[in-house]
Enzyme design. Structure first.
Site, short mmCIF file in Angstrom:
data_model
loop_
_atom_site.label_atom_id
_atom_site.label_comp_id
_atom_site.label_asym_id
_atom_site.label_seq_id
_atom_site.Cartn_x
_atom_site.Cartn_y
_atom_site.Cartn_z
N THR A 141 -23.42 1.79 11.01
CA THR A 141 -23.03 0.63 11.82
C THR A 141 -24.23 -0.27 12.14
N GLY A 180 -26.12 7.83 16.66
CA GLY A 180 -26.47 8.80 17.69
C GLY A 180 -27.80 9.47 17.39
N GLU A 425 -16.15 6.53 14.53
CA GLU A 425 -15.50 7.11 13.35
C GLU A 425 -14.31 6.28 12.91
C1 LIG Z 1 -13.50 14.64 21.75
C2 LIG Z 1 -14.92 15.06 21.73
C3 LIG Z 1 -15.39 15.41 20.35
C4 LIG Z 1 -16.74 16.03 20.41
C5 LIG Z 1 -17.63 15.41 19.34
C6 LIG Z 1 -18.91 14.95 19.94
C7 LIG Z 1 -19.60 13.91 19.45
C8 LIG Z 1 -19.12 13.10 18.34
C9 LIG Z 1 -19.56 13.59 16.99
C10 LIG Z 1 -19.51 12.83 15.92
C11 LIG Z 1 -19.06 11.39 16.03
C12 LIG Z 1 -20.17 10.56 16.63
C13 LIG Z 1 -20.42 9.40 16.19
C14 LIG Z 1 -19.52 8.67 15.29
C15 LIG Z 1 -20.26 8.23 14.06
C16 LIG Z 1 -19.69 6.98 13.51
O1 LIG Z 1 -18.97 6.27 14.14
S1 LIG Z 1 -20.15 6.71 11.88
C17 LIG Z 1 -19.50 5.13 11.51
C18 LIG Z 1 -17.99 5.16 11.42
N1 LIG Z 1 -17.54 3.93 10.86
C19 LIG Z 1 -16.32 3.78 10.35
O2 LIG Z 1 -15.48 4.66 10.39
C20 LIG Z 1 -16.06 2.46 9.69
C21 LIG Z 1 -14.57 2.19 9.56
N2 LIG Z 1 -14.33 1.32 8.42
C22 LIG Z 1 -14.00 1.84 7.17
O3 LIG Z 1 -13.90 3.03 6.97
C23 LIG Z 1 -13.77 0.84 6.06
O4 LIG Z 1 -14.39 -0.37 6.36
C24 LIG Z 1 -12.27 0.59 5.78
C25 LIG Z 1 -11.58 0.13 7.04
C26 LIG Z 1 -11.66 1.85 5.26
C27 LIG Z 1 -12.14 -0.51 4.74
O5 LIG Z 1 -13.06 -0.19 3.72
P1 LIG Z 1 -13.22 -1.18 2.49
O6 LIG Z 1 -14.39 -0.76 1.67
O7 LIG Z 1 -13.13 -2.57 2.96
O8 LIG Z 1 -11.96 -0.77 1.65
P2 LIG Z 1 -10.74 -1.67 1.24
O9 LIG Z 1 -9.92 -1.95 2.48
O10 LIG Z 1 -11.21 -2.80 0.41
O11 LIG Z 1 -9.98 -0.64 0.28
C28 LIG Z 1 -9.47 0.41 0.93
C29 LIG Z 1 -9.16 1.40 -0.21
O12 LIG Z 1 -10.15 2.41 -0.11
C30 LIG Z 1 -9.54 3.60 0.33
N3 LIG Z 1 -10.41 4.23 1.31
C31 LIG Z 1 -10.95 3.63 2.40
N4 LIG Z 1 -11.71 4.52 3.09
C32 LIG Z 1 -11.62 5.68 2.40
C33 LIG Z 1 -12.18 6.97 2.60
N5 LIG Z 1 -12.95 7.24 3.69
N6 LIG Z 1 -11.89 7.93 1.70
C34 LIG Z 1 -11.09 7.64 0.64
N7 LIG Z 1 -10.52 6.45 0.38
C35 LIG Z 1 -10.79 5.48 1.26
C36 LIG Z 1 -8.24 3.13 0.98
O13 LIG Z 1 -7.29 4.17 1.00
C37 LIG Z 1 -7.83 2.03 0.05
O14 LIG Z 1 -7.33 2.57 -1.13
P3 LIG Z 1 -6.26 1.72 -2.02
O15 LIG Z 1 -5.80 2.72 -3.04
O16 LIG Z 1 -7.03 0.57 -2.59
O17 LIG Z 1 -5.19 1.27 -1.09
C1 FAD Z 2 -20.20 6.62 21.26
C2 FAD Z 2 -20.38 5.99 19.91
C3 FAD Z 2 -21.13 6.65 18.95
C4 FAD Z 2 -21.32 6.06 17.69
N1 FAD Z 2 -22.10 6.71 16.77
C5 FAD Z 2 -22.33 6.13 15.57
C6 FAD Z 2 -23.17 6.77 14.61
O1 FAD Z 2 -23.69 7.85 14.86
N2 FAD Z 2 -23.38 6.14 13.42
C7 FAD Z 2 -22.81 4.94 13.12
O2 FAD Z 2 -23.04 4.43 12.02
N3 FAD Z 2 -21.99 4.31 14.01
C8 FAD Z 2 -21.75 4.87 15.22
N4 FAD Z 2 -20.93 4.24 16.13
C9 FAD Z 2 -20.39 2.93 15.81
C10 FAD Z 2 -18.89 3.00 15.53
O3 FAD Z 2 -18.66 3.65 14.32
C11 FAD Z 2 -18.34 1.57 15.49
O4 FAD Z 2 -18.48 1.03 16.79
C12 FAD Z 2 -16.87 1.58 15.08
O5 FAD Z 2 -16.78 1.84 13.70
C13 FAD Z 2 -16.16 0.25 15.41
O6 FAD Z 2 -16.77 -0.82 14.75
P1 FAD Z 2 -17.20 -2.11 15.60
O7 FAD Z 2 -18.02 -1.67 16.73
O8 FAD Z 2 -17.73 -3.09 14.63
O9 FAD Z 2 -15.86 -2.67 16.21
P2 FAD Z 2 -15.06 -3.98 15.72
O10 FAD Z 2 -14.49 -3.75 14.39
O11 FAD Z 2 -15.88 -5.18 15.96
O12 FAD Z 2 -13.82 -3.90 16.74
C14 FAD Z 2 -13.56 -4.91 17.70
C15 FAD Z 2 -12.09 -5.24 17.65
O13 FAD Z 2 -11.81 -5.87 16.39
C16 FAD Z 2 -10.63 -5.32 15.84
N5 FAD Z 2 -10.64 -5.37 14.37
C17 FAD Z 2 -11.70 -5.23 13.57
N6 FAD Z 2 -11.35 -5.28 12.28
C18 FAD Z 2 -10.00 -5.45 12.26
C19 FAD Z 2 -9.02 -5.56 11.22
N7 FAD Z 2 -9.35 -5.51 9.92
N8 FAD Z 2 -7.73 -5.72 11.59
C20 FAD Z 2 -7.38 -5.75 12.89
N9 FAD Z 2 -8.26 -5.66 13.92
C21 FAD Z 2 -9.55 -5.51 13.61
C22 FAD Z 2 -10.65 -3.88 16.31
O14 FAD Z 2 -9.34 -3.32 16.27
C23 FAD Z 2 -11.18 -4.02 17.74
O15 FAD Z 2 -10.09 -4.29 18.61
C24 FAD Z 2 -20.73 4.81 17.39
C25 FAD Z 2 -19.98 4.14 18.36
C26 FAD Z 2 -19.79 4.73 19.62
C27 FAD Z 2 -18.98 4.01 20.65
#
Ligand SMILES: CCCCC/C=C\C/C=C\C/C=C\CCC(=O)SCCNC(=O)CCNC(=O)[C@H](O)C(C)(C)COP(=O)(O)OP(=O)(O)OC[C@H]1O[C@@H](n2cnc3c(N)ncnc32)[C@H](O)[C@@H]1OP(=O)(O)O
Ligand code: FAD
Length: 649
Positions: A141, A180, A425
């Site tokens: 991110t 993180g 996530e």
């Molecule tokens: C409750 C307490 C729990 C305790 C745990 C404690 C701590 C927490 C521990 C860990 C978590 C902590 C931190 C979190 C870390 C993070 O947040 S890491 C960053 C996370 N970020 C995201 O998740 C980003 C989200 N966005 C996306 O995944 C992608 O942008 C998208 C929305 C999927 C779109 O991707 P894009 O490249 O634009 O794809 P497009 O829309 O063009 O095509 C989609 C096609 O691709 C397939 N696809 C998408 N993602 C996947 C995947 N992951 N695997 C397989 N395939 C995937 C999708 O199905 C589409 O396929 P088609 O066949 O074309 O339809």
């Molecule tokens: C506690 C915490 C820990 C994290 N740890 C990590 C980490 O370890 N590593 C890492 O890489 N990231 C980490 N992140 C980042 C996290 O993965 C992102 O914040 C998350 O993926 C959301 O992306 P964003 O912040 O850009 O939100 P945005 O996408 O900007 O979301 C803002 C609003 O826009 C809307 N929106 C965005 N796109 C669309 C769409 N296509 N259609 C409709 N609505 C849309 C959303 O629904 C939301 O309401 C962490 C975040 C938090 C809060």
């Protein structure tokens, strides 16, 4: 147990089933319960004493968490805890509703290295990472993009002259932001960056990057790094930022299992695995569902139900004792569907973990057919269950009145940790849309006669047009109701004519309907498999309540096409309320079955012994604000107001 609150004692004497048998079911067997309890005893020896988190500053919380991390790692080594479950059991008592600053090292850094690295890269880095000489995070991110991965801006440009990648943050919005442990803890990161070679952009790829000196922990030249500041929660994690200024890394540090850059800069894609670089997100989403139950829903309803059994308030009958608030139907309506949800999410989480490991094994063997379904299901369930958990924890707090608003309740810490899962996530709306995208494609396939399997098999089934719900409320008839709703949503949500955005609200509901159907199906199959009749009956009641509450709350979805008649909906409401009084007798035992230690729950309201008031008073008196009796601030700011003459003396 000595001096248990008499109301709680009576609750525990009045149950209809064996708590121990239900605990064994929740653990996955008696042997697991025994092992878990053994590890928890070890953990309590090490971590049960310590400063009260509530009275610490953010910096103190971070430092304390680093200290606990070092002790937890030492304990795991000392006790030979290597299995993920065993490490988790110790870790959750070391960090109750917190996370270690090195959480991302184990949760994302290591899995990405082992799944995206070549054998050589794994052999080079894994031993160092397992000995914590490398502590890594997952840096994807950026300040300007989190959801839209293809919009990320950090670049990794290959220089064939030096056989290096040049990492660079071209804009302010390209700074990596949120990872993180990035701020002060990690000395490495797996950085997701746009790969440029021979002048062409090949999209997002993972790179192993050293951030800080092994000797001094100072940032390396070309790297500006730090903590992003206070957050809604997760005080113990230094979520950070990093800015790269033409920072060079060796070619060998691009994780090259699925694609390579040769010495001359030629790009080679060696996999048919779609979105191979997105793989670790599917892992965390799949694992998260179970943790939302045992770290969020289950402790929250344990607190609220135990407190509701000891809290007496108001007057139901003249000159009688004030009733336990758990006897109010409104209190039961607030809490028992949440109790049912805790069980539903826990069973779904166990199932999701099983499916993940099945599909992951298949992918390792080169079979990727089930990955799209796994991505869709994990995305949808992560969104639905994290939203559900957030909503439920707040509702549990509200059900506990004023003391629910005190940090002594434990709710603030649980809530801020769990609600983050709605965002990290994969932001929930976007995850639901990902699920919906897959459902539309599979529905269209089914409409063209394709036979479907797994969680979408119902889309190629014939569904009943009328509900079979009777006064028996069989679980099968309830599952069928959710199957019908999910089918109907896919059918109406997939109008190819409509533009995606104009349809997206309905699409998110279609994804939720699909996931609800999946959860009710899993719950029903768990109930059917229970052998002990008394446990089967009480868990069956929870399954019924989970389903009926959702049907009642979304009545329009079920009556709109006449699937459930008005008379049947009246039956649903009647049964939902009568289940509340059926479950009332076992409510405390159903939360006792989670088998949480007080040290994990971290709540004076939710103590196992129910002795709330005496412990609440002691806790309040221990607040630092109560020492000294008269604060120095009185002299400076209050006295001039209260005693203007005195202060002039
Ligand atoms: C409750 C307490 C729990 C305790 C745990 C404690 C701590 C927490 C521990 C860990 C978590 C902590 C931190 C979190 C870390 C993070 O947040 S890491 C960053 C996370 N970020 C995201 O998740 C980003 C989200 N966005 C996306 O995944 C992608 O942008 C998208 C929305 C999927 C779109 O991707 P894009 O490249 O634009 O794809 P497009 O829309 O063009 O095509 C989609 C096609 O691709 C397939 N696809 C998408 N993602 C996947 C995947 N992951 N695997 C397989 N395939 C995937 C999708 O199905 C589409 O396929 P088609 O066949 O074309 O339809
Ligand atoms: C506690 C915490 C820990 C994290 N740890 C990590 C980490 O370890 N590593 C890492 O890489 N990231 C980490 N992140 C980042 C996290 O993965 C992102 O914040 C998350 O993926 C959301 O992306 P964003 O912040 O850009 O939100 P945005 O996408 O900007 O979301 C803002 C609003 O826009 C809307 N929106 C965005 N796109 C669309 C769409 N296509 N259609 C409709 N609505 C849309 C959303 O629904 C939301 O309401 C962490 C975040 C938090 C809060």
């Amino acid at each position: 147990m000595a001096n248990v609150n008499p109301d709680l004692r009576k609750e525990r004497e009045n149950g209809t089933f064996s708590v121990e048998k239900l605990t064994n079911l929740l653990d996955g067997g008696k042997h697991v319960t025994d092992r878990r309890r053994h590890v928890e005893r070890l953990a309590l020896n090490e971590f049960s004493k310590g400063e009260d988190y509530n009275f610490m500053s953010r910096k103190e919380r971070y430092i304390s968490a680093l200290h606990k991390t070092e002790r937890a790692l030492r304990c795991c080594k000392e006790y030979g805890l290597t299995k993920p479950d065993e490490v988790y059991w110790l870790w959750q008592l070391a960090f109750p509703h917190e996370a270690s600053p090195i959480q991302l090292h184990g949760d994302m850094f290591l899995p990405t290295l082992t799944r995206q690295g070549t054998e050589e890269q794994v052999n080079k880095y894994l031993p160092l990472a397992e000995k914590y000489q490398i502590i890594g995070t997952y840096a994807q991110t950026e300040m300007g993009h989190g959801t839209f991965i293809r919009g990320l801006e950090t670049t990794a440009t290959y220089d064939p002259q030096t056989e290096e990648f040049i990492l660079h943050s071209p804009t302010l919005t390209s700074l990596k932001w949120w990872p993180g442990g990035l701020g002060k803890t990690s000395n490495y990161a797996i950085v997701m960056a746009l790969l440029y070679t021979n002048g062409k952009n090949y999209g997002m790829h993972p790179f192993m990057v050293q951030l800080r000196s092994h000797e001094t922990h100072e940032p390396l030249p070309g790297i500006t790094i730090g903590d992003i500041g206070p957050k809604f929660g997760f005080d113990t994690i230094d979520n950070g930022f990093v800015q790269f200024d033409h920072f060079r890394i060796p070619r060998e540090d691009m994780l090259m299992k699925y694609s390579q850059v040769l010495k001359d800069g030629t790009y080679v894609k060696s996999t048919k695995l779609k979105k191979s670089s997105y793989g670790v997100m599917v892992l965390v989403r799949s694992m998260l569902i179970y943790y939302l139950a045992i770290q969020g829903l289950a402790p929250a309803c344990t607190i609220a139900i135990r407190y509701s059994a000891v809290r007496r308030q108001s007057e139901q009958t003249k000159s009688q004792l004030e009733p336990q608030i758990l006897d109010y139907q409104t209190q039961q309506y607030k809490l028992f569907p949440i109790l049912a949800s805790a069980y539903a999410v826990l069973f779904t989480g166990v199932k999701m973990k099983e499916i993940y490991y099945e599909v992951d094994n298949e992918i390792q063997q080169g079979h990727t057919e089930r990955l799209p379904e796994l991505h869709a299901l994990s995305s949808g369930l992560k969104a639905l269950t994290s939203s559900m958990a957030s909503w439920c924890i707040e509702r549990c707090r509200l059900a506990c009145g004023g003391h629910g608003y005190s940090a002594a309740s434990g709710f603030p810490k649980i809530y801020v940790a769990v609600t983050a899962a709605c965002t990290y996530e994969g932001e929930n709306t976007v995850m639901l849309l990902q699920c919906a995208r897959y459902l539309i494609k599979t529905y269209q396939g089914a409409s063209n006669g394709k036979k479907l399997s797994g969680s979408v098999s119902y889309l190629s089934d014939k569904v009943n047009s009328r509900s079979t719900i009777t006064s028996e409320f069989s679980l099968k008839s309830l599952v069928d109701a959710f199957k019908h709703r999910a089918f109907r949503f896919q059918a109406c949500g997939s109008d190819p004519e409509d533009s995606w955005n104009r349809n997206s609200v309905v699409l998110t509901k279609a994804a939720e309907a699909h996931c609800y159907y999946y959860m009710v199906s899993v719950f029903e199959s768990v109930v059917e498999a229970v052998e002990d009749d008394a446990v089967k009956r009480v868990v069956g009641q929870l399954c019924q309540l989970f389903a009926l509450f959702a049907i009642h709350e979304n009545a329009g979805d079920f009556v709109q096409d006449g699937f459930i008649s008005n008379d049947q909906m009246e039956l649903v409401k009647w049964k939902e309320l009568s289940l509340l009084s059926d479950i009332r007798r076992n409510a405390v035992l159903l939360v006792d079955a989670f088998d949480f230690h007080d040290e994990f729950i971290g709540s004076i309201l939710g103590r196992f012994d129910g002795n709330v008031y005496a412990n609440l008073f002691e806790w309040a008196k221990s607040s630092p604000l109560n020492k000294p009796e008269v604060q120095e601030s009185y002299i400076k700011y209050l006295q001039p107001l209260l005693n203007p003459n005195k202060s002039k003396l």
